[in-house]
Design an enzyme around this catalytic site. Structure first.
Site, PDB file in Angstrom:
ATOM      1  N   THR A 122     -81.001  36.714-105.375  1.00 51.70           N
ATOM      2  CA  THR A 122     -81.914  37.867-105.395  1.00 51.70           C
ATOM      3  C   THR A 122     -81.086  39.146-105.374  1.00 51.70           C
ATOM      4  O   THR A 122     -80.395  39.418-104.384  1.00 51.70           O
ATOM      5  CB  THR A 122     -82.851  37.808-104.168  1.00 51.70           C
ATOM      6  OG1 THR A 122     -83.532  36.545-104.191  1.00 51.70           O
ATOM      7  CG2 THR A 122     -83.863  38.930-104.182  1.00 51.70           C
ATOM      8  N   ARG A 156     -89.513  27.801-101.935  1.00 56.52           N
ATOM      9  CA  ARG A 156     -89.688  28.002-100.488  1.00 56.52           C
ATOM     10  C   ARG A 156     -88.877  26.957 -99.751  1.00 56.52           C
ATOM     11  O   ARG A 156     -88.939  25.769-100.107  1.00 56.52           O
ATOM     12  CB  ARG A 156     -91.156  27.813-100.091  1.00 56.52           C
ATOM     13  CG  ARG A 156     -92.105  28.798-100.709  1.00 56.52           C
ATOM     14  CD  ARG A 156     -93.534  28.296-100.633  1.00 56.52           C
ATOM     15  NE  ARG A 156     -93.708  27.040-101.370  1.00 56.52           N
ATOM     16  CZ  ARG A 156     -94.843  26.341-101.431  1.00 56.52           C
ATOM     17  NH1 ARG A 156     -95.902  26.763-100.788  1.00 56.52           N
ATOM     18  NH2 ARG A 156     -94.923  25.223-102.115  1.00 56.52           N
ATOM     19  N   PHE A 251    -101.010  32.518 -96.798  1.00 60.46           N
ATOM     20  CA  PHE A 251    -100.380  33.676 -96.140  1.00 60.46           C
ATOM     21  C   PHE A 251    -101.392  34.553 -95.409  1.00 60.46           C
ATOM     22  O   PHE A 251    -101.226  35.758 -95.311  1.00 60.46           O
ATOM     23  CB  PHE A 251     -99.581  34.509 -97.159  1.00 60.46           C
ATOM     24  CG  PHE A 251     -98.339  33.787 -97.612  1.00 60.46           C
ATOM     25  CD1 PHE A 251     -97.138  33.994 -96.985  1.00 60.46           C
ATOM     26  CD2 PHE A 251     -98.403  32.878 -98.660  1.00 60.46           C
ATOM     27  CE1 PHE A 251     -95.998  33.315 -97.378  1.00 60.46           C
ATOM     28  CE2 PHE A 251     -97.279  32.186 -99.059  1.00 60.46           C
ATOM     29  CZ  PHE A 251     -96.072  32.400 -98.416  1.00 60.46           C
ATOM     30  N   GLY A 255    -100.391  35.727 -86.572  1.00 60.49           N
ATOM     31  CA  GLY A 255     -99.471  35.111 -85.613  1.00 60.49           C
ATOM     32  C   GLY A 255     -98.209  35.930 -85.423  1.00 60.49           C
ATOM     33  O   GLY A 255     -98.240  37.167 -85.466  1.00 60.49           O
ATOM     34  N   CYS A 262     -85.472  35.588 -96.575  1.00 59.56           N
ATOM     35  CA  CYS A 262     -85.915  36.325 -97.771  1.00 59.56           C
ATOM     36  C   CYS A 262     -86.841  37.499 -97.481  1.00 59.56           C
ATOM     37  O   CYS A 262     -86.483  38.640 -97.786  1.00 59.56           O
ATOM     38  CB  CYS A 262     -86.581  35.360 -98.743  1.00 59.56           C
ATOM     39  SG  CYS A 262     -85.380  34.238 -99.468  1.00 59.56           S
ATOM     40  N   LYS A 265     -85.319  40.604 -95.518  1.00 61.32           N
ATOM     41  CA  LYS A 265     -84.250  41.331 -96.219  1.00 61.32           C
ATOM     42  C   LYS A 265     -84.750  41.925 -97.538  1.00 61.32           C
ATOM     43  O   LYS A 265     -84.319  43.003 -97.932  1.00 61.32           O
ATOM     44  CB  LYS A 265     -83.018  40.436 -96.408  1.00 61.32           C
ATOM     45  CG  LYS A 265     -82.966  39.649 -97.697  1.00 61.32           C
ATOM     46  CD  LYS A 265     -81.621  38.987 -97.883  1.00 61.32           C
ATOM     47  CE  LYS A 265     -81.691  37.854 -98.897  1.00 61.32           C
ATOM     48  NZ  LYS A 265     -82.037  38.230-100.238  1.00 61.32           N
ATOM     49  N   ARG A 329     -82.583  32.016 -89.702  1.00 61.44           N
ATOM     50  CA  ARG A 329     -82.275  33.401 -90.052  1.00 61.44           C
ATOM     51  C   ARG A 329     -83.536  34.260 -89.866  1.00 61.44           C
ATOM     52  O   ARG A 329     -84.600  33.915 -90.354  1.00 61.44           O
ATOM     53  CB  ARG A 329     -81.762  33.488 -91.503  1.00 61.44           C
ATOM     54  CG  ARG A 329     -80.356  32.903 -91.653  1.00 61.44           C
ATOM     55  CD  ARG A 329     -79.854  32.955 -93.083  1.00 61.44           C
ATOM     56  NE  ARG A 329     -80.453  31.934 -93.931  1.00 61.44           N
ATOM     57  CZ  ARG A 329     -80.086  31.706 -95.200  1.00 61.44           C
ATOM     58  NH1 ARG A 329     -79.124  32.436 -95.754  1.00 61.44           N
ATOM     59  NH2 ARG A 329     -80.658  30.759 -95.907  1.00 61.44           N
TER      60      ARG A 329
END
Ligand SMILES: NC(=O)c1ccc[n+]([C@@H]2O[C@H](COP(=O)([O-])OP(=O)(O)OC[C@H]3O[C@@H](n4cnc5c(N)ncnc54)[C@H](O)[C@@H]3O)[C@@H](O)[C@H]2O)c1
Length: 434
Positions: A122, A156, A251, A255, A262, A265, A329
């Site tokens: 990316t 994903r 999505f 929560g 991803c 960032k 991460r």
């Protein structure tokens, strides 16, 4: 059949390499991490990803997939090279392009015949694809051509193999139309829509897609804060919204918010690119602020339920940023754990697969203990926080957990449990606008 080199065998590169090999291509994966390459050569996978170990083993055995640390070895036969190295954030929020630039330099220096270089990492629009193309051009041997094609990845973690074989689309951005067609041909067996465009638009599509998905998560979290105040049940609201095809059901889980390598960032990098081009995106900043706020809200909910956190014992179930991965991460669980410890709580944490990765970035200390299973983690605790949506947490023996805890608070940060069942056992069930 193509000869393909894949540079960087992390989550994206190893999945790409194994799936291309499964499609019949001859693939060599290159990584500068000797430990990773030696593990792969011994048939072991350096991280947890469903279906990947079998796929790597099968193709390695069949002689279609190999691994090396040496670019020249991988480049010897390659007519296509995928760059899949990391683009982590710099302190200013921009994407760090150094791994990509170094990979491009090494590819060009090792090239001995014409090839196509495909940028899967990316990378932000606004000069980066042009810079990578310039690095290639300036390091290639005279007379050798290596057009650059931007082909962002949308897989994903946790379903990376499935996503690679069943992509929603392939986005291919190139200045060279015939190189774009050759890359598009790789996707033909997957029968997905293929969008051919220019490199900058391809790069931008990736950032816009991730920013939109992050927005959906922050949107439902913002709505849940209002719903909580007016007494609406956010799960019913999200379900009712999700039936609308224009909105879509995914999505929309209120929560702890998004994490991972991803969304955080990429949203940050998009806002940094906007600012670099003279535009302050209030909208993207709101998405990030709401997401960060969910973590403090989680700690505040526990603080209120326990009458203060100092000296309290909290069980945190889940360390990975989401289920079916060991990736921690930017994991919301880890930042909540830090906040709980800072406020004087003792944390007992467990995750079905992410314990080793979590322990590397946040080693255990006086007030943080990693536990071998959920029952040990809950033992003696005042509250349980569900921080990752691992399905196995649903089928735990919650009455056993109830008896082992002096406190009876369950904060379901992922909307995983049945509130009625948990309450019926005598727990105080908390969630976000439930
Ligand atoms: N992880 C995801 O879910 C995901 C999804 C879509 C896109 N992406 C993007 O794909 C890219 C890779 O992400 P990842 O999660 O696979 O990263 P990762 O950190 O898991 O893997 C990157 C690998 O590249 C290797 N590497 C770095 N520099 C190198 C060099 N010069 N030569 C050879 N190897 C080198 C590292 O050792 C590491 O193994 C990033 O740009 C990311 O934003 C990731």
């Amino acid at each position: 059949m193509k000869h393909i080199a894949v540079i960087g065998v992390g989550y994206v590169g190893l999945t790409t390499a194994a799936c291309l090999a499964e499609l019949g291509h001859h693939v060599v994966g290159v990584d500068m991490d000797e430990g990773k390459i030696s593990m792969l050569r011994q048939g072991r996978i350096p991280f947890s990803e469903p279906e990947l170990p079998e796929l790597v083993e099968r193709n390695h055995q069949a002689g279609r997939l190999d691994f090396t640390t040496a670019y020249p070895e991988a480049m010897q036969q390659a007519d296509m090279v995928f760059i899949c190295v990391g683009t982590p954030p710099t302190p200013s929020g921009h994407a760090d392009m150094s791994q990509v630039e170094e990979a491009a330099r090494q590819v060009a220096l090792s090239a001995r015949h014409p090839l196509i270089v495909i940028l899967k990492s990316t990378t932000p629009p606004g000069g980066n694809a042009e810079r990578v193309a310039a690095i290639l051009a300036s390091h290639l041997p005279l007379g050798i051509n290596a057009p650059l094609v931007v082909n962002p990845e949308f897989l994903r973690e946790g379903s990376a193999v499935y996503d690679t074989f069943h992509p929603d689309r392939a986005v291919i951005g190139a200045w060279d139309a015939s190189a774009a067609e050759e890359v598009a041909a790789l996707y033909a067996p997957l029968r997905c829509p293929v969008l051919l465009t220019d490199p900058v638009s391809a790069q931008f599509t990736k950032y816009a897609s991730n920013a939109f998905l992050a927005t959906k998560i922050s949107f439902i979290n913002e709505i849940s804060r209002i719903a909580e105040r007016v007494g609406a049940n956010i799960h019913a609201v999200a379900q009712g919204m999700g039936f609308d095809d224009r909105i879509g059901a995914e999505f929309l889980e209120a929560g702890l918010g998004y994490g991972g390598s991803c969304f955080p960032k990429d949203v940050l990098a998009l806002s940094a690119i906007a600012e670099q081009h003279g535009y302050y995106s209030q909208f993207l900043h709101a998405v990030m602020d709401i997401n960060a706020g969910q973590r403090s809200l989680t700690v505040a909910k526990l603080d209120e339920a326990l009458g203060g956190l100092h000296g309290k014992r909290v069980c945190v179930l889940g360390l990975a940023f989401k289920s079916h991965t060991d990736d921690v991460r930017e994991s919301p669980a880890l930042s909540v754990i830090s906040m709980l410890c800072q406020q004087g709580a003792y944390v007992q944490a467990h995750d079905p697969v992410a314990m080793p990765t979590a322990q590397k970035v946040q080693p255990s200390h006086d007030t943080l203990k990693y536990c071998p299973d959920a029952y040990t983690a809950a033992l003696g605790c005042h509250a349980v926080l569900i921080a990752t949506n691992w399905p196995e947490f649903r089928s735990l023996d919650w009455s056993r957990i109830h008896t082992s805890m002096p406190g009876k608070v369950v904060l379901d940060g992922r909307g995983l449990l049945s509130p009625d069942e948990i309450r019926a056992m005598g727990f105080e069930y908390l969630a976000f606008a439930n």
